[in-house]
Design an enzyme around this catalytic site. Structure first.
Site, PDB file in Angstrom:
ATOM      1  N   ASP A 225      21.715  29.118  -5.680  1.00 13.33           N
ATOM      2  CA  ASP A 225      21.674  29.848  -6.958  1.00 13.33           C
ATOM      3  C   ASP A 225      22.542  29.194  -8.038  1.00 13.33           C
ATOM      4  O   ASP A 225      22.607  29.682  -9.168  1.00 13.33           O
ATOM      5  CB  ASP A 225      22.106  31.304  -6.756  1.00 13.33           C
ATOM      6  CG  ASP A 225      23.515  31.409  -6.193  1.00 13.33           C
ATOM      7  OD1 ASP A 225      24.165  30.352  -6.000  1.00 13.33           O
ATOM      8  OD2 ASP A 225      23.981  32.529  -5.933  1.00 13.33           O
TER       9      ASP A 225
ATOM     10  N   ASP B 237      29.915  12.647   0.095  1.00 17.32           N
ATOM     11  CA  ASP B 237      29.781  13.176  -1.272  1.00 17.32           C
ATOM     12  C   ASP B 237      31.053  13.889  -1.722  1.00 17.32           C
ATOM     13  O   ASP B 237      31.152  14.301  -2.885  1.00 17.32           O
ATOM     14  CB  ASP B 237      28.580  14.130  -1.380  1.00 17.32           C
ATOM     15  CG  ASP B 237      28.606  15.208  -0.313  1.00 17.32           C
ATOM     16  OD1 ASP B 237      28.676  14.865   0.873  1.00 17.32           O
ATOM     17  OD2 ASP B 237      28.563  16.404  -0.667  1.00 17.32           O
ATOM     18  N   ASN B 238      32.019  14.031  -0.825  1.00 14.37           N
ATOM     19  CA  ASN B 238      33.275  14.677  -1.197  1.00 14.37           C
ATOM     20  C   ASN B 238      34.447  13.699  -1.193  1.00 14.37           C
ATOM     21  O   ASN B 238      35.601  14.116  -1.170  1.00 14.37           O
ATOM     22  CB  ASN B 238      33.571  15.840  -0.247  1.00 14.37           C
ATOM     23  CG  ASN B 238      32.619  17.006  -0.460  1.00 14.37           C
ATOM     24  OD1 ASN B 238      32.047  17.148  -1.534  1.00 14.37           O
ATOM     25  ND2 ASN B 238      32.441  17.827   0.550  1.00 14.37           N
TER      26      ASN B 238
HETATM   27  P1  AMP Z   1      29.946  21.147  -1.431  1.00 10.08           P
HETATM   28  O1  AMP Z   1      30.005  22.062  -0.271  1.00 10.08           O
HETATM   29  O2  AMP Z   1      30.604  21.700  -2.653  1.00 10.08           O
HETATM   30  O3  AMP Z   1      30.437  19.784  -1.141  1.00 10.08           O
HETATM   31  O4  AMP Z   1      28.392  21.055  -1.797  1.00 10.08           O
HETATM   32  C1  AMP Z   1      27.426  20.309  -1.095  1.00 10.08           C
HETATM   33  C2  AMP Z   1      26.146  20.278  -1.877  1.00 10.08           C
HETATM   34  O5  AMP Z   1      25.568  21.602  -1.942  1.00 10.08           O
HETATM   35  C3  AMP Z   1      26.297  19.830  -3.318  1.00 10.08           C
HETATM   36  O6  AMP Z   1      25.140  19.118  -3.676  1.00 10.08           O
HETATM   37  C4  AMP Z   1      26.370  21.146  -4.068  1.00 10.08           C
HETATM   38  O7  AMP Z   1      26.025  21.020  -5.419  1.00 10.08           O
HETATM   39  C5  AMP Z   1      25.388  21.982  -3.297  1.00 10.08           C
HETATM   40  N1  AMP Z   1      25.662  23.430  -3.446  1.00 10.08           N
HETATM   41  C6  AMP Z   1      26.694  24.112  -2.917  1.00 10.08           C
HETATM   42  N2  AMP Z   1      26.642  25.415  -3.258  1.00 10.08           N
HETATM   43  C7  AMP Z   1      25.536  25.578  -4.044  1.00 10.08           C
HETATM   44  C8  AMP Z   1      24.945  26.692  -4.708  1.00 10.08           C
HETATM   45  N3  AMP Z   1      25.467  27.912  -4.655  1.00 10.08           N
HETATM   46  N4  AMP Z   1      23.819  26.475  -5.419  1.00 10.08           N
HETATM   47  C9  AMP Z   1      23.288  25.246  -5.481  1.00 10.08           C
HETATM   48  N5  AMP Z   1      23.794  24.150  -4.878  1.00 10.08           N
HETATM   49  C10 AMP Z   1      24.910  24.308  -4.150  1.00 10.08           C
HETATM   50 MG    MG Z   2      30.896  18.563  -2.708  1.00 10.91          MG
END
Ligand code: AMP
Ligand code: MG
Length: 488
Positions: free
Chosen positions: A121, A248-249
């Site tokens: 979302d 990606d982090n």
């Molecule tokens: P992260 O856990 O922040 O490293 O996110 C991993 C991937 O999932 C990234 O591409 C984020 O943009 C995507 N992502 C995480 N939460 C959401 C969300 N609520 N809506 C859309 N994309 C998400």
């Molecule tokens: Mg991330």
């Protein structure tokens, strides 16, 4: 009001983003504004503790000069490759040149769907926003390179997870948001020019000193390795577990980014991990240095076409560089740990001395943060603080004799050493139970006092406050292990 935006990413990396608009927030409230960080960004940013600031931080207005966009990137998540991730819930407003002439990204996180949102979302609930605010600011105060938090806003909108939660938006400041995953994205296009453009941009932005070097792409790889290995060594020195070291982090700048399921450990356990989604412990504390090399190997793969026309030569050069990471990391770690126990110049035997201490701590499950802090107090006669952290004092007492002898080889075991060590070893860290309590009060009662209090302790981590035991002690031991959630 005009803000000092200067957007190089939008101008120079057109293949790496999509312009995006933030969703409207229904009834936003400013929960926290970071005045000292705003000051770094420039005088106009200081004025944003205002209704106008709230418009910007809630996504309800895009400031003049901004060019809101979502970045594209790929990533290995828990070892599996996703060719297209990207900012699914984040928006880069643009870049500003701060008072020290450093270019910094201003990003909204949780501002709505983007073309990279897939099934998500694009929102964030308020809990993880406050969590990232607390922990990233604590990390900064602990002298660990990190993205920063400029503002936390509640949106007034519901976010649907397992239950209905209040929505939030974090305004994040970073030296850039370029990740190993951004290079993997360039690589998946198969277009060498894209990798070159991204590399040149990154070198120009983060490693200017190698711009003119003949073998600049090799040097670039080495510089990123250096930044990341020093970062992980620092994490290890404060008992920090990132929790999602996916490619990606991992930033090219060497800043800590994406405070999802991260945590600080209380009692020392090298195998500890907290993330609910990390079922195998891939990103456990003691695995972090191994994952560092693994991630850098993925980064190296993307640079192969730039290093040498002959692919095998490129691979040989990069393989040799990768194999030296472990050794360099060990040196960086030894430096961090030696300083923690008051050693300035490393000598033979220091590694053993540190490992012996860690072994005792592990067997006794002593509190990681307090052991190092109370070593400093031990020097000025407050011996019980340290000794009381161990059930069996025999081994630690023996270790202390060796430690004191070692210190006296290089200097004095005196008050000035104590003072020096207290500037390196924090007393206040964002302990899991304190973070949970602060967030729980904020979310369930709109009582932000525990959040503000905790923030004030962890952003002054070295300065002892009288009568503050509740902020220093580890959580009582319970049957239920603490778990963190990715918090999207
Ligand atoms: P992260 O856990 O922040 O490293 O996110 C991993 C991937 O999932 C990234 O591409 C984020 O943009 C995507 N992502 C995480 N939460 C959401 C969300 N609520 N809506 C859309 N994309 C998400
Ligand atoms: Mg991330």
């Amino acid at each position: 009001m005009e803000l000092n935006f200067d957007n190089s990413f939008a101008k120079e990396l057109k293949d790496f983003y999509e312009f995006t608009k933030a969703d409207r927030s229904t009834s936003p409230k400013l929960i926290k504004f970071n005045e000292s960080l705003a000051k770094e960004l420039g005088p106009e940013w200081e004025k944003l503790k205002s209704d106008y600031g709230l418009l910007i931080f809630s996504g309800n207005d895009s400031p003049k000069g901004s060019q809101p966009l979502s970045q594209a990137y790929s990533g290995h998540q828990f070892g599996g490759f996703s060719p297209l991730l990207g900012d699914g819930r984040a928006l880069l407003l643009g870049e500003v040149i701060d008072k020290d002439n450093i270019r910094r990204d201003i990003q909204l996180k949780g501002s709505g769907r983007t073309i990279f949102s897939r099934g998500g979302d694009g929102k964030s609930s308020l809990g993880p926003v406050l969590r990232e605010y607390l922990i990233s600011e604590a990390m900064h105060s602990l002298n660990i390179p990190t993205t920063r938090a400029l503002a936390a806003v509640s949106s007034g909108d519901d976010v649907i997870r397992e239950k209905v939660l209040p929505g939030g938006i974090l305004t994040r400041v970073a030296s850039s948001h370029i990740r190993v995953g951004t290079f993997q994205y360039a690589s998946t296009t198969g277009d060498i020019e894209k990798i070159r453009v991204l590399s040149d941009y990154s070198i120009n932005r983060h490693y200017k000193n190698i711009l003119q070097k003949k073998e600049k792409y090799i040097e670039f790889f080495e510089a990123v390795c250096e930044s990341q290995l020093n970062l992980i060594a620092k994490w290890m020195g404060i008992g920090f577990i990132h929790g999602v070291m996916n490619t990606d982090n991992m930033t090219i700048s060497g800043e800590t980014i994406d405070y999802g399921p991260c945590a600080f450990m209380d009692r020392y356990d090298p195998n500890i991990f907290f993330s609910s989604i990390d079922t195998q412990g891939r990103y456990a504390y003691s695995n972090q240095p191994l994952i560092l090399s693994w991630n850098l190997a993925r980064f190296a793969e993307t640079l192969i076409p730039l290093i040498d026309k002959n692919e095998q030569n490129s691979i040989d050069i990069l393989t040799q560089k990768i194999s030296s990471i472990r050794d360099k990391y060990e040196k960086a770690w030894l430096k961090v740990m030696s300083e923690k126990i008051g050693i300035t110049k490393i000598q033979d035997g220091d590694l053993d001395l540190i490992n012996e201490l860690l072994d005792i701590m592990k067997n006794e499950r002593a509190d990681f943060t307090l052991v190092f802090r109370y070593l400093a107090d031990f020097i000025i006669g407050k011996e019980n603080l340290l000794i009381n952290l161990f059930d069996n004092s025999k081994k630690i007492n023996k270790w202390i004799i060796n430690w004191k002898n070692r210190i006296e080889k290089e200097g004095k075991f005196d008050k000035s050493l104590c003072t020096k060590m207290k500037k390196i070893n924090p007393l206040y860290i964002p302990r899991n139970h304190l973070v949970e309590y602060a967030l729980d009060e904020a979310l369930s009662k709109e009582n932000y006092k525990p959040f503000y209090n905790l923030l004030s302790f962890v952003t002054n981590p070295y300065d002892e406050v009288f009568n503050s035991e509740e902020y220093t002690l580890p959580a009582p031991i319970t049957d239920k292990p603490y778990k963190t959630f990715c918090g999207t």
